[in-house]
Design an enzyme around this catalytic site. Structure first.
Site, PDB file in Angstrom:
ATOM      1  N   ASP A   1       0.801  -1.283  -0.062  1.00  0.00           N
ATOM      2  CA  ASP A   1       0.178   0.005  -0.043  1.00  0.00           C
ATOM      3  C   ASP A   1       0.887   1.164   0.005  1.00  0.00           C
ATOM      4  O   ASP A   1       0.507   2.230  -0.649  1.00  0.00           O
ATOM      5  CB  ASP A   1      -1.028  -0.112   1.165  1.00  0.00           C
ATOM      6  CG  ASP A   1      -1.771  -1.261   1.076  1.00  0.00           C
ATOM      7  OD1 ASP A   1      -2.491  -1.337  -0.250  1.00  0.00           O
ATOM      8  OD2 ASP A   1      -2.089  -1.978   2.088  1.00  0.00           O
TER       9      ASP A   1
ATOM     10  N   HIS B   1      -5.904  -3.580   5.235  1.00  0.00           N
ATOM     11  CA  HIS B   1      -5.530  -3.824   3.842  1.00  0.00           C
ATOM     12  C   HIS B   1      -6.555  -4.365   2.918  1.00  0.00           C
ATOM     13  O   HIS B   1      -6.729  -5.488   2.404  1.00  0.00           O
ATOM     14  CB  HIS B   1      -4.266  -4.731   3.494  1.00  0.00           C
ATOM     15  CG  HIS B   1      -3.818  -5.355   2.082  1.00  0.00           C
ATOM     16  ND1 HIS B   1      -3.388  -4.147   1.438  1.00  0.00           N
ATOM     17  CD2 HIS B   1      -3.961  -6.236   1.555  1.00  0.00           C
ATOM     18  CE1 HIS B   1      -3.089  -4.718   0.143  1.00  0.00           C
ATOM     19  NE2 HIS B   1      -3.526  -6.205   0.349  1.00  0.00           N
TER      20      HIS B   1
HETATM   21  P1  NAD Z   1      -0.580 -18.092  -6.434  1.00  0.00           P
HETATM   22  O1  NAD Z   1      -2.015 -18.900  -6.544  1.00  0.00           O
HETATM   23  O2  NAD Z   1       0.266 -17.716  -7.572  1.00  0.00           O
HETATM   24  O3  NAD Z   1       0.327 -18.898  -5.331  1.00  0.00           O
HETATM   25  C1  NAD Z   1      -0.100 -19.323  -4.190  1.00  0.00           C
HETATM   26  C2  NAD Z   1       0.616 -20.557  -3.785  1.00  0.00           C
HETATM   27  O4  NAD Z   1       0.039 -20.891  -2.540  1.00  0.00           O
HETATM   28  C3  NAD Z   1       0.467 -21.639  -4.751  1.00  0.00           C
HETATM   29  O5  NAD Z   1       1.751 -22.093  -5.124  1.00  0.00           O
HETATM   30  C4  NAD Z   1      -0.163 -22.604  -4.050  1.00  0.00           C
HETATM   31  O6  NAD Z   1       0.125 -24.048  -4.314  1.00  0.00           O
HETATM   32  C5  NAD Z   1       0.183 -22.207  -2.534  1.00  0.00           C
HETATM   33  N1  NAD Z   1      -0.630 -22.921  -1.494  1.00  0.00           N
HETATM   34  C6  NAD Z   1      -1.941 -23.363  -1.800  1.00  0.00           C
HETATM   35  N2  NAD Z   1      -2.360 -24.044  -0.618  1.00  0.00           N
HETATM   36  C7  NAD Z   1      -1.229 -24.189   0.297  1.00  0.00           C
HETATM   37  C8  NAD Z   1      -0.793 -24.787   1.314  1.00  0.00           C
HETATM   38  N3  NAD Z   1      -1.747 -25.310   2.037  1.00  0.00           N
HETATM   39  N4  NAD Z   1       0.464 -24.732   1.833  1.00  0.00           N
HETATM   40  C9  NAD Z   1       1.422 -23.984   1.319  1.00  0.00           C
HETATM   41  N5  NAD Z   1       1.075 -23.610   0.217  1.00  0.00           N
HETATM   42  C10 NAD Z   1       0.052 -23.487  -0.463  1.00  0.00           C
HETATM   43  O7  NAD Z   1      -1.157 -16.801  -5.543  1.00  0.00           O
HETATM   44  P2  NAD Z   1      -0.295 -15.309  -5.422  1.00  0.00           P
HETATM   45  O8  NAD Z   1      -0.505 -14.283  -6.433  1.00  0.00           O
HETATM   46  O9  NAD Z   1       1.246 -15.777  -4.846  1.00  0.00           O
HETATM   47  O10 NAD Z   1      -1.123 -14.915  -4.106  1.00  0.00           O
HETATM   48  C11 NAD Z   1      -1.106 -15.395  -2.906  1.00  0.00           C
HETATM   49  C12 NAD Z   1      -1.734 -14.819  -1.712  1.00  0.00           C
HETATM   50  O11 NAD Z   1      -1.300 -13.340  -1.428  1.00  0.00           O
HETATM   51  C13 NAD Z   1      -3.279 -14.430  -2.142  1.00  0.00           C
HETATM   52  O12 NAD Z   1      -3.920 -14.564  -1.104  1.00  0.00           O
HETATM   53  C14 NAD Z   1      -3.268 -12.911  -2.527  1.00  0.00           C
HETATM   54  O13 NAD Z   1      -4.612 -12.260  -2.287  1.00  0.00           O
HETATM   55  C15 NAD Z   1      -2.317 -12.636  -1.470  1.00  0.00           C
HETATM   56  N6  NAD Z   1      -1.836 -11.150  -1.848  1.00  0.00           N
HETATM   57  C16 NAD Z   1      -1.492 -10.273  -0.810  1.00  0.00           C
HETATM   58  C17 NAD Z   1      -0.947  -9.030  -0.975  1.00  0.00           C
HETATM   59  C18 NAD Z   1      -0.595  -8.095   0.141  1.00  0.00           C
HETATM   60  O14 NAD Z   1      -0.351  -7.160  -0.016  1.00  0.00           O
HETATM   61  N7  NAD Z   1      -0.576  -8.613   1.512  1.00  0.00           N
HETATM   62  C19 NAD Z   1      -0.730  -8.551  -2.232  1.00  0.00           C
HETATM   63  C20 NAD Z   1      -0.864  -9.525  -3.305  1.00  0.00           C
HETATM   64  C21 NAD Z   1      -1.376 -10.645  -3.071  1.00  0.00           C
HETATM   65  C1  LMR Z   2      -3.283  -6.242  -3.661  1.00  0.00           C
HETATM   66  O1  LMR Z   2      -3.431  -5.387  -2.909  1.00  0.00           O
HETATM   67  O2  LMR Z   2      -2.648  -6.087  -4.785  1.00  0.00           O
HETATM   68  C2  LMR Z   2      -3.382  -7.490  -2.952  1.00  0.00           C
HETATM   69  O3  LMR Z   2      -4.033  -7.334  -1.848  1.00  0.00           O
HETATM   70  C3  LMR Z   2      -4.130  -8.636  -4.043  1.00  0.00           C
HETATM   71  C4  LMR Z   2      -5.280  -7.979  -4.127  1.00  0.00           C
HETATM   72  O4  LMR Z   2      -6.106  -8.933  -4.087  1.00  0.00           O
HETATM   73  O5  LMR Z   2      -5.649  -6.975  -4.733  1.00  0.00           O
END
Ligand code: NAD
Ligand code: LMR
Length: 332
Positions: free
Chosen positions: A167, A194
């Site tokens: 953010d 968030h």
């Molecule tokens: P993705 O689907 O590309 O990757 C997620 C990974 O988690 C996959 O490799 C999957 O196999 C793994 N996974 C699923 N279940 C699991 C388990 N039980 N144990 C271990 N690994 C497991 O998704 P992504 O784009 O990498 O996003 C991941 C998460 O991060 C999402 O929930 C997304 O919303 C979040 N996110 C948060 C922020 C933030 O600012 N905090 C920003 C972007 C994304």
């Molecule tokens: C973000 O802020 O990009 C993450 O929380 C992923 C989303 O779902 O937007």
């Protein structure tokens, strides 16, 4: 890039203690580039990669990079304990991302269980680890981890963080586009949570003057920046590369503070007094990091009338999100 940054900041080599960092969800869209950035950082001595798929390949690939750290890959629940054991820092990007039309809260049903399982393993195998939660919805997944740790008698509020760095990264970029400044030097404090209305940018504290129209547009863009990426990716996921950079920035800042660096301040969603008077115990604000994790949670400072309204709008949503996480652990 990281190496030169770290050495420029003057760490004596003796201050760089052994640090094991475990990335849970390491084969995913965030997990892979985040692991790459951590492999490049000399503060990480053991990079432990866990996922339910593909970690042997990711680990083998990263292990050929000629930095000093050891890389291990662990696949599936039977290898989770070994992945986590004795970690100093556990970063959790495991979980499903959004598709267009979804809110982060729509991810709760799938991600709550994933995060709970990983938190249980952390409580058992690395009860002293610092846990950094990236998995959404962060407003709820962080309280889930806290409740699990409490059940195991190992909750320490100094060691649990919701990663909200993206953010402030976005806010810097978006404000710099409007003001013609260098984003690297454009600091914007973002507080709250968030997701949508819980994201509260404190533009009045940037030192810039904004018209009311700029204020409203920028605030909306910072609150809904994630949606821009979800829409552009058109069903294939949400922010991964910018999140990896933001996640690595927070992880490295924490490692630096754990290794003795002073005055390390990053935003994070932590157990906090800041909004307690309004019934909210988890809140993001600037946090000073130290050798034990959270050293000091900064207060909000002066808010404009516009920001006071944003704060008021965020509180009921935060309360709901936090209660949902707490209830999930109580019932499961
Ligand atoms: P993705 O689907 O590309 O990757 C997620 C990974 O988690 C996959 O490799 C999957 O196999 C793994 N996974 C699923 N279940 C699991 C388990 N039980 N144990 C271990 N690994 C497991 O998704 P992504 O784009 O990498 O996003 C991941 C998460 O991060 C999402 O929930 C997304 O919303 C979040 N996110 C948060 C922020 C933030 O600012 N905090 C920003 C972007 C994304
Ligand atoms: C973000 O802020 O990009 C993450 O929380 C992923 C989303 O779902 O937007």
């Amino acid at each position: 890039m990281f190496a030169s940054t770290v050495f420029k900041r003057g760490f004596a080599s003796s201050a760089v203690a052994n640090k094991k960092v475990a990335v849970l969800g390491a084969a995913g869209g965030i997990g892979q580039p985040l692991s790459l950035l951590l492999k490049l950082n000399p503060l990480v001595t053991h990079l432990s990669l866990y996922d339910i798929v593909n970690t042997p390949g990711v680990a083998a690939d990263l292990s050929h990079i000629n930095t000093n750290s050891k890389v291990t890959g662990h696949k599936g629940p039977a290898e989770l304990g070994a992945a986590i054991a004795n970690s100093d820092v556990i970063v959790i990007p495991a979980g499903v991302p959004r598709k267009p039309g979804m809110t982060r809260d729509d991810l709760f049903n799938t991600n709550a269980g994933i995060v709970k399982t990983l938190a249980e393993a952390a409580a058992q195998h690395a009860p002293k680890a610092h846990i950094l939660v990236i998995a959404n919805p962060v407003n709820s997944t962080v309280p889930i981890v806290a409740e699990v740790l409490k059940k195991h008698g190992v909750f320490d509020p100094k060691r649990l963080f919701g990663v909200t760095t993206l953010d402030v990264v976005r806010a810097s970029r978006f404000v710099s586009e409007v003001k013609g400044t260098n984003p690297v030097d454009t600091k914007v404090t973002v507080v709250g949570g968030h997701s949508g209305v819980t994201i509260i940018p404190l533009l009045s504290q940037t030192g810039h003057k904004f018209t009311q129209e700029e204020l409203e547009k920028l605030t909306h863009r910072i609150q809904y920046g994630g949606d821009e990426v979800v829409k552009a990716k058109d069903g294939t996921g949400s922010a991964t590369l910018s999140m990896a950079q933001a996640g690595a920035r927070f992880t490295v800042s924490l490692l630096e503070a754990l290794s003795g660096k002073k005055n390390v301040v990053e935003p994070s969603y932590v157990f906090s007094e800041v909004a307690k008077k309004d019934g909210v115990e988890w809140f993001s604000s600037n946090v000073e990091l130290g050798p034990e994790g959270v050293a000091k949670v900064h207060p909000l400072g002066e808010l404009s009338a516009f920001e006071q309204k944003l704060y008021a709008d965020a509180i009921p949503e935060l309360k709901k999100n936090i209660a949902k996480g707490v209830e999930f652990v109580a019932k499961n």
